[in-house]
Each structure stands twice: as structure tokens, then as C-alpha cells.
Design a protein around this motif. Structure first.
Motif, short mmCIF file in Angstrom:
data_model
loop_
_atom_site.label_atom_id
_atom_site.label_comp_id
_atom_site.label_asym_id
_atom_site.label_seq_id
_atom_site.Cartn_x
_atom_site.Cartn_y
_atom_site.Cartn_z
N MET A 69 0.85 -1.20 0.00
CA MET A 69 0.00 0.00 0.00
C MET A 69 0.88 1.25 0.00
O MET A 69 1.83 1.34 0.78
CB MET A 69 -0.90 0.00 1.25
CG MET A 69 -1.90 1.12 1.29
SD MET A 69 -3.18 0.95 0.03
CE MET A 69 -3.95 -0.57 0.56
N ILE A 70 0.56 2.19 -0.91
CA ILE A 70 1.35 3.41 -1.03
C ILE A 70 1.16 4.29 0.21
O ILE A 70 0.05 4.46 0.70
CB ILE A 70 0.95 4.17 -2.31
CG1 ILE A 70 1.92 5.31 -2.57
CG2 ILE A 70 -0.49 4.69 -2.25
CD1 ILE A 70 1.73 5.94 -3.94
N GLN A 71 2.27 4.78 0.73
CA GLN A 71 2.23 5.68 1.89
C GLN A 71 3.30 6.77 1.70
O GLN A 71 4.38 6.51 1.18
CB GLN A 71 2.50 4.92 3.20
CG GLN A 71 1.37 3.98 3.62
CD GLN A 71 0.22 4.71 4.26
OE1 GLN A 71 0.25 5.03 5.44
NE2 GLN A 71 -0.83 4.98 3.49
N ILE A 72 2.98 7.98 2.15
CA ILE A 72 3.88 9.13 1.97
C ILE A 72 4.78 9.29 3.18
O ILE A 72 4.30 9.29 4.33
CB ILE A 72 3.06 10.42 1.79
CG1 ILE A 72 2.10 10.30 0.62
CG2 ILE A 72 3.99 11.63 1.60
CD1 ILE A 72 1.05 11.41 0.57
N GLN A 73 6.07 9.41 2.92
CA GLN A 73 7.01 9.82 3.97
C GLN A 73 7.17 11.33 3.82
O GLN A 73 7.83 11.80 2.89
CB GLN A 73 8.36 9.11 3.82
CG GLN A 73 9.33 9.48 4.93
CD GLN A 73 10.70 8.86 4.70
OE1 GLN A 73 10.90 8.07 3.77
NE2 GLN A 73 11.66 9.23 5.54
N ALA A 74 6.56 12.06 4.71
CA ALA A 74 6.52 13.52 4.58
C ALA A 74 7.93 14.11 4.55
O ALA A 74 8.80 13.71 5.32
CB ALA A 74 5.72 14.15 5.72
N TYR A 75 8.12 15.05 3.64
CA TYR A 75 9.38 15.80 3.60
C TYR A 75 9.40 16.76 4.78
O TYR A 75 8.41 17.44 5.07
CB TYR A 75 9.47 16.57 2.28
CG TYR A 75 10.74 17.35 2.11
CD1 TYR A 75 11.91 16.72 1.69
CD2 TYR A 75 10.78 18.71 2.38
CE1 TYR A 75 13.08 17.44 1.53
CE2 TYR A 75 11.94 19.43 2.22
CZ TYR A 75 13.10 18.80 1.79
OH TYR A 75 14.25 19.52 1.64
N ASN A 76 10.52 16.82 5.50
CA ASN A 76 10.63 17.68 6.68
C ASN A 76 10.76 19.14 6.25
O ASN A 76 11.79 19.54 5.71
CB ASN A 76 11.83 17.26 7.52
CG ASN A 76 11.95 18.08 8.81
OD1 ASN A 76 11.07 18.87 9.13
ND2 ASN A 76 13.04 17.88 9.53
N VAL A 77 9.72 19.93 6.50
CA VAL A 77 9.72 21.33 6.06
C VAL A 77 10.12 22.29 7.18
O VAL A 77 10.24 23.48 6.94
CB VAL A 77 8.32 21.73 5.53
CG1 VAL A 77 7.95 20.89 4.32
CG2 VAL A 77 7.26 21.60 6.62
N SER A 78 10.33 21.78 8.38
CA SER A 78 10.53 22.67 9.53
C SER A 78 11.80 23.51 9.43
O SER A 78 11.88 24.58 10.05
CB SER A 78 10.55 21.85 10.83
OG SER A 78 11.63 20.93 10.82
N GLN A 79 12.80 23.06 8.68
CA GLN A 79 14.06 23.80 8.57
C GLN A 79 14.11 24.67 7.30
O GLN A 79 15.10 25.36 7.08
CB GLN A 79 15.24 22.82 8.56
CG GLN A 79 15.36 21.95 9.81
CD GLN A 79 15.48 22.78 11.07
OE1 GLN A 79 16.23 23.75 11.13
NE2 GLN A 79 14.73 22.39 12.10
#
Length: 250
Positions: free
Chosen positions: A1-11
Motif C-alpha cells: 500500500m502506497i504511503q507518503i514519507q513527509a518531507y521535513n519542512v521545519s528547517q
């Protein structure tokens, strides 16, 4: 099942954060019908709010400063035409009196399209040189009113610049920081909810959206990794070159 590994935008810096989230919002618009935006609406609203706050940061004082600068330029242009008219005055004695002022004016470059710092250096020197003319000469050709108007407008511009610089950074940044934090939170929550809905419903449109996000985030990570590698190589090369330099003799 496709799942997204979120890109870290905090920096990410603000401009990059907006660009990234705006691109994600465009992917959502591309794949998801507006009637099915329930889980995306907080994120979309946060993107809009962050953009509005970024624009406000640019506009605060900026518009007033531009208007003040335009007013200074108009006075300079008016003085330019005024002196040109005196060069053709119907009274020869007035022409003669105006020549020193015209000569001074022509010594300076046109400041209208220059950066502020250079332009106002010219305005200041022009004003000082004109005021060094004999008072009777200035009075005879009606120059004092123009110089007073130019001086007043220069001071108005400089006062706005000083106000902009002295404004507390925290006061200017607080709304932007709040909008940034809200956007990052909405982004992370949106990714979590999207993954959950894919897991439960396996909806094609959501899977297509997730696939494009994954591809985009992978590209971003690859660019960051490449940039970091280049920086490390450059640092090692510099360190090696520094090590090879002969030591100076005391």
C-alpha cells in the motif's frame, strides 16, 4: 500500500516553505475535486494565510517608502524643468543668474532610477551645492522654494527608512512566525490524514496524489543530498589548499 514519507519542512526558509507547500496545494487541486477537500481544506487555507503574511512583510513600510521616493523624484524632475526654462528666460539678466545653478545641476547624474542609497547621496550633495549659491541669486530665480521642498521630501523618505529599521523585529515577525507554524502543522496533519484515508479506502485519486507527492519529495531529498555533498567537497578542497600553503615567516 502506497504511503507518503513527509518531507521535513521545519528547517526550510520561508520562501522555500511557501514554494513547497504551494506546489503540494497545486497537486491537490490537480487530483482532488473541490467537493472532496475536507481533509485538505485546513492545509489549503494555511498556505493562503502564509502567503498573505509573506506579502504583508514585503508591504510594511515598503509602499510608503516607494511613494516618498516617487515624490522626491518628482521634485527633482520639476526642478530640472524649472532650470531649463530659466536657461531660456525672456530676461537676459535672469538667464545669467540661473547659469550657475544650471551648471551645478548638470554636474550630477540623474538619480531617478538609481538604488536608494546612491540616489539619496546625489540628492544630498545637489541640495548642499545649490544652497552654497549666494542667497540673492537663489532669491532672484526663485530657487529657495524648490530646495526647501526637496529637503523636506528627502527627510520624509529618510524618516520612513529609519522607522522601518527601528521597528522591533519581533513585532514584524510575530504574525509571520504564527502563520508559518500553522502551515507546518497543517501540512503534517494533512499528510497523516491522507495516508490514513489511503490505507482505509485505497481511493485511486488519493493514490495518484500520493504518488506525485512521493516523487516530488524524493526529488527534494536528492537535491538536498547533492547540495550537501558539494559543500563537503568544497570544504575539503579548501582545507587541503590551506594545508598546502607555506607558513609565513615571522
Amino acid at each position: 500500500m502506497i504511503q507518503i514519507q513527509a518531507y521535513n519542512v521545519s528547517q526550510e526558509p520561508n520562501s522555500s516553505l511557501y514554494s513547497l507547500c504551494f506546489f503540494v496545494s497545486e497537486l491537490i487541486r490537480k487530483h482532488i475535486d473541490a467537493r472532496e477537500w475536507a481533509i485538505f481544506e485546513p492545509f489549503m487555507q494555511a498556505v493562503t494565510a502564509f502567503k498573505a503574511e509573506l506579502d504583508q512583510q514585503i508591504c510594511r513600510y515598503g509602499e510608503q517608502i516607494r511613494e516618498a521616493d516617487d515624490a522626491t523624484d518628482r521634485i527633482w524632475a520639476g526642478l530640472n524643468h524649472y532650470l531649463k526654462a530659466h536657461a531660456l528666460h525672456y530676461q537676459p539678466e535672469i538667464q545669467a543668474l540661473a547659469r550657475p545653478a544650471i551648471a551645478i545641476f548638470q554636474q550630477f547624474e540623474c538619480p531617478v532610477r538609481m538604488p536608494y542609497k546612491k540616489a539619496y547621496g546625489i540628492y544630498d550633495r545637489l541640495l548642499s551645492a545649490m544652497r552654497d549659491l549666494p542667497s540673492e541669486t537663489r532669491s532672484a530665480i526663485g530657487l529657495d522654494g524648490w530646495l526647501d521642498a526637496l529637503d523636506h521630501q528627502i527627510q520624509s523618505f529618510l524618516n520612513l527608512q529609519r522607522a522601518q529599521l527601528s521597528q522591533k523585529k519581533e513585532q514584524l515577525q510575530a504574525p509571520l512566525i504564527a502563520a508559518r507554524e500553522a502551515l507546518i502543522q497543517a501540512y503534517n496533519e494533512m499528510i497523516l490524514q491522507l495516508n490514513a484515508r489511503i490505507l482505509v479506502f485505497n481511493q485511486p485519486s488519493l493514490c495518484d496524489l500520493a504518488g506525485e507527492m512521493i516523487h516530488y519529495f524524493d526529488d527534494l531529498r536528492a537535491m538536498v543530498k547533492s547540495s550537501a555533498t558539494k559543500k563537503r567537497r568544497a570544504a575539503r578542497k579548501k582545507a587541503s589548499m590551506d594545508a598546502q600553503k607555506p607558513e609565513s615567516v615571522a
